[in-house]
Design a protein around this motif. Structure first.
Motif, PDB file in Angstrom:
ATOM      1  N   LEU A  34      67.112 -39.399  31.323  1.00 10.47           N
ATOM      2  CA  LEU A  34      65.889 -38.656  31.590  1.00 10.47           C
ATOM      3  C   LEU A  34      66.201 -37.169  31.684  1.00 10.47           C
ATOM      4  O   LEU A  34      67.055 -36.761  32.485  1.00 10.47           O
ATOM      5  CB  LEU A  34      65.253 -39.124  32.897  1.00 10.47           C
ATOM      6  N   PRO A  35      65.541 -36.336  30.899  1.00 11.02           N
ATOM      7  CA  PRO A  35      65.722 -34.891  31.049  1.00 11.02           C
ATOM      8  C   PRO A  35      65.353 -34.440  32.461  1.00 11.02           C
ATOM      9  O   PRO A  35      64.323 -34.864  33.011  1.00 11.02           O
ATOM     10  CB  PRO A  35      64.759 -34.303  30.007  1.00 11.02           C
ATOM     11  N   GLN A  36      66.178 -33.609  33.041  1.00  6.92           N
ATOM     12  CA  GLN A  36      65.982 -33.157  34.418  1.00  6.92           C
ATOM     13  C   GLN A  36      64.600 -32.549  34.642  1.00  6.92           C
ATOM     14  O   GLN A  36      63.990 -32.724  35.695  1.00  6.92           O
ATOM     15  CB  GLN A  36      67.066 -32.140  34.781  1.00  6.92           C
ATOM     16  N   GLU A  37      64.084 -31.849  33.634  1.00  9.73           N
ATOM     17  CA  GLU A  37      62.812 -31.148  33.814  1.00  9.73           C
ATOM     18  C   GLU A  37      61.617 -32.095  33.902  1.00  9.73           C
ATOM     19  O   GLU A  37      60.511 -31.677  34.278  1.00  9.73           O
ATOM     20  CB  GLU A  37      62.588 -30.159  32.660  1.00  9.73           C
ATOM     21  N   LEU A  38      61.806 -33.393  33.611  1.00 11.81           N
ATOM     22  CA  LEU A  38      60.708 -34.349  33.715  1.00 11.81           C
ATOM     23  C   LEU A  38      60.636 -35.028  35.083  1.00 11.81           C
ATOM     24  O   LEU A  38      59.758 -35.859  35.322  1.00 11.81           O
ATOM     25  CB  LEU A  38      60.812 -35.400  32.610  1.00 11.81           C
ATOM     26  N   ILE A  39      61.551 -34.680  35.979  1.00 12.33           N
ATOM     27  CA  ILE A  39      61.466 -35.191  37.354  1.00 12.33           C
ATOM     28  C   ILE A  39      60.463 -34.324  38.100  1.00 12.33           C
ATOM     29  O   ILE A  39      60.700 -33.142  38.369  1.00 12.33           O
ATOM     30  CB  ILE A  39      62.833 -35.149  38.055  1.00 12.33           C
ATOM     31  N   ALA A  40      59.309 -34.886  38.417  1.00 11.17           N
ATOM     32  CA  ALA A  40      58.218 -34.118  39.026  1.00 11.17           C
ATOM     33  C   ALA A  40      58.612 -33.614  40.407  1.00 11.17           C
ATOM     34  O   ALA A  40      59.071 -34.393  41.250  1.00 11.17           O
ATOM     35  CB  ALA A  40      56.970 -34.983  39.117  1.00 11.17           C
ATOM     36  N   GLN A  41      58.427 -32.320  40.636  1.00  9.62           N
ATOM     37  CA  GLN A  41      58.744 -31.717  41.923  1.00  9.62           C
ATOM     38  C   GLN A  41      57.499 -31.520  42.793  1.00  9.62           C
ATOM     39  O   GLN A  41      57.609 -31.397  44.009  1.00  9.62           O
ATOM     40  CB  GLN A  41      59.433 -30.370  41.709  1.00  9.62           C
ATOM     41  N   ASN A  42      56.338 -31.509  42.171  1.00  4.97           N
ATOM     42  CA  ASN A  42      55.085 -31.335  42.896  1.00  4.97           C
ATOM     43  C   ASN A  42      54.027 -32.272  42.322  1.00  4.97           C
ATOM     44  O   ASN A  42      54.069 -32.619  41.142  1.00  4.97           O
ATOM     45  CB  ASN A  42      54.585 -29.887  42.779  1.00  4.97           C
ATOM     46  N   PRO A  43      53.081 -32.685  43.144  1.00  4.43           N
ATOM     47  CA  PRO A  43      52.017 -33.553  42.637  1.00  4.43           C
ATOM     48  C   PRO A  43      51.001 -32.762  41.826  1.00  4.43           C
ATOM     49  O   PRO A  43      50.848 -31.552  41.986  1.00  4.43           O
ATOM     50  CB  PRO A  43      51.388 -34.109  43.918  1.00  4.43           C
ATOM     51  N   VAL A  44      50.290 -33.470  40.960  1.00  4.22           N
ATOM     52  CA  VAL A  44      49.186 -32.881  40.222  1.00  4.22           C
ATOM     53  C   VAL A  44      48.003 -32.697  41.164  1.00  4.22           C
ATOM     54  O   VAL A  44      47.751 -33.531  42.036  1.00  4.22           O
ATOM     55  CB  VAL A  44      48.798 -33.785  39.032  1.00  4.22           C
ATOM     56  N   VAL A  45      47.282 -31.608  41.011  1.00  2.00           N
ATOM     57  CA  VAL A  45      46.074 -31.346  41.791  1.00  2.00           C
ATOM     58  C   VAL A  45      44.922 -31.118  40.817  1.00  2.00           C
ATOM     59  O   VAL A  45      45.036 -30.275  39.927  1.00  2.00           O
ATOM     60  CB  VAL A  45      46.266 -30.107  42.697  1.00  2.00           C
ATOM     61  N   PRO A  46      43.810 -31.854  40.979  1.00  2.00           N
ATOM     62  CA  PRO A  46      43.577 -32.991  41.875  1.00  2.00           C
ATOM     63  C   PRO A  46      44.454 -34.193  41.512  1.00  2.00           C
ATOM     64  O   PRO A  46      44.931 -34.300  40.379  1.00  2.00           O
ATOM     65  CB  PRO A  46      42.096 -33.317  41.657  1.00  2.00           C
ATOM     66  N   ARG A  47      44.611 -35.085  42.461  1.00  2.00           N
ATOM     67  CA  ARG A  47      45.511 -36.233  42.304  1.00  2.00           C
ATOM     68  C   ARG A  47      45.204 -37.058  41.059  1.00  2.00           C
ATOM     69  O   ARG A  47      46.114 -37.540  40.383  1.00  2.00           O
ATOM     70  CB  ARG A  47      45.389 -37.163  43.522  1.00  2.00           C
ATOM     71  N   ASP A  48      43.917 -37.261  40.784  1.00  2.00           N
ATOM     72  CA  ASP A  48      43.546 -38.184  39.703  1.00  2.00           C
ATOM     73  C   ASP A  48      43.559 -37.533  38.322  1.00  2.00           C
ATOM     74  O   ASP A  48      43.092 -38.124  37.351  1.00  2.00           O
ATOM     75  CB  ASP A  48      42.187 -38.828  39.977  1.00  2.00           C
ATOM     76  N   HIS A  49      44.137 -36.301  38.237  1.00  2.00           N
ATOM     77  CA  HIS A  49      44.277 -35.657  36.933  1.00  2.00           C
ATOM     78  C   HIS A  49      45.669 -35.865  36.330  1.00  2.00           C
ATOM     79  O   HIS A  49      46.004 -35.252  35.316  1.00  2.00           O
ATOM     80  CB  HIS A  49      43.970 -34.161  37.046  1.00  2.00           C
ATOM     81  N   SER A  50      46.468 -36.699  36.953  1.00  3.46           N
ATOM     82  CA  SER A  50      47.768 -37.042  36.375  1.00  3.46           C
ATOM     83  C   SER A  50      47.558 -37.869  35.107  1.00  3.46           C
ATOM     84  O   SER A  50      46.488 -38.440  34.880  1.00  3.46           O
ATOM     85  CB  SER A  50      48.604 -37.838  37.381  1.00  3.46           C
TER      86      SER A  50
END
Length: 388
Positions: A34-50
């Motif tokens: 897994l490329p390091q940059e694809l490890i999510a550091q913050n959640p998407v806002v709003p939550r349901d827009h992931s």
């Protein structure tokens, strides 16, 4: 409900491909890069827009690519009469920072309370942290609580987890749980190293029962508005509790995965949820688990063959060959290589197929792990009899 203990109940099936079967049981078979940059550091806002990757056919990941959606489209992906089962556990502020009498800094992750104010905890650094050692904790800044400091003493080492049993010294009538907001922090996973997330963003909007040291992350995508829309579409909701602990995030360290021993975790499947599941099944609806913790709780409560109300601990370990008893579909995040969670999802749609889907998700820049994007495995996408 009586206190019980659900034990592992696996019914292996035969596979036409010996090499695949061997890899299904091999830790090496669950590796991916897994490329390091694809490890999510913050959640998407709003939550349901992931993002939401939808696995909607038996050849998804083999002959065709998954469907790419947004999580807020979930009501359109399911059917009226389906039942979403969610984990209402709540993450408590289980990470504490203290120091030894020598001044050396110590990090503690509380796992579970064994007796009054006596906790099993992971301690870092743990080497030479032997019986009788003491840790001093100070209240967080701007706190006016009393006491302003705590002391814990190491009673013994726990061989199963490598942790320590810590006895916290508190005034009579007080419990550590009452003081955690003052002394502790909500523990983010170690791969989240540069996050601006607030503690509330690492809780589901329906979190209710304190006791977890990690969030049931598939549930982080839901908002109150999305839950309302699901209800408006005739998609019902039920709840179980699994207090996420070391059993969920402890790495598998043996090459022969059949010999891996899951640490027990506490679950509660109430009679009201069992009744909802039975009614849904009787009317032709599907049972969709929101997260691997829900899948494990439901299957653990059905370990004797039929789903029953259950309260107790489970050590159920699900990997390819497992015969599913309750769960039809699954909402889940993207999991770490070589993890028991990756093995559980593989048991639903096949290991190699899942790895193919992960590669497609990587190519499409999906975000991975706790604050990452989600995947929906629809019942019609499951591999027949869990075979590859």
């Amino acid at each position: 409900m009586q206190q019980q203990r659900a034990k592992t109940n696996l019914n292996p099936i035969s596979s036409p491909h010996k090499e695949d079967l061997e890899l299904d049981r091999s830790l090496t078979g669950y590796d991916y890069e897994l490329p390091q940059e694809l490890i999510a550091q913050n959640p998407v806002v709003p939550r349901d827009h992931s993002k939401l990757l939808v696995v909607n056919a038996q050849d998804t990941g083999i002959k065709v690519e998954p469907r790419h959606c947004i999580f807020r489209s979930l009501p359109e992906q399911l059917k009226s009469g389906d039942l979403l089962v969610m984990n209402n556990t709540k993450v408590y502020p289980a990470r504490l920072y203290g120091r030894k009498s020598t001044g050396a800094e110590i990090e503690v992750l509380l796992l579970e309370e064994r007796q009054h104010n006596c906790w099993l905890a992971l301690v870092k650094p743990g080497k030479r942290f032997t019986r009788g050692a003491k840790i001093i904790f100070e209240a967080k800044a701007n706190s006016s609580s009393s006491p302003s400091s705590l002391t814990a003493t190491v009673l013994e080492t726990d061989e199963a987890t490598g942790g320590r049993l810590l006895q916290f010294n508190l005034p009579e009538g007080m419990s550590l749980v009452q003081m955690l907001d003052v002394f502790g922090e909500v523990p983010l996973p170690p791969y989240i190293t540069a996050s601006d997330a607030q503690g509330a963003q690492y809780q589901t909007v329906y979190a209710k029962v304190p006791g977890a040291v990690a969030a049931p992350t598939a549930g982080l995508h839901f908002t109150p508005e999305l839950l309302q829309r699901l209800g408006d579409h005739g998609i019902h909701q039920a709840f179980v509790t699994l207090h996420v602990g070391v059993g969920t995030f402890r790495p598998v360290e043996v090459e022969d995965v059949k010999t891996h021993k899951m640490h027990e975790e506490w679950i509660s499947v109430p009679s009201s949820t069992v009744e909802q599941i039975r009614a849904t099944q009787a009317s032709g609806g599907r049972i969709v688990a929101v997260g691997t913790t829900v899948a494990r709780a439901l299957e653990g409560a059905a370990a004797k063959g039929e789903l029953q109300p259950f309260s107790g601990k489970t050590d159920l370990f699900i990997y390819p060959g497992y015969q599913w008893r309750v769960v039809d579909g699954l909402i889940t995040n993207f999991h770490l290589p070589r993890s028991s969670l990756l093995m559980l999802v593989s048991a639903l749609i096949g290991r190699q197929r899942l790895l193919n889907i992960y590669q497609q998700a990587i190519s499409s820049q999906y975000r991975f792990y706790s604050f990452g994007d989600a995947m929906l495995i629809l019942p019609e996408a499951r591999t027949l009899n869990s075979e590859q």
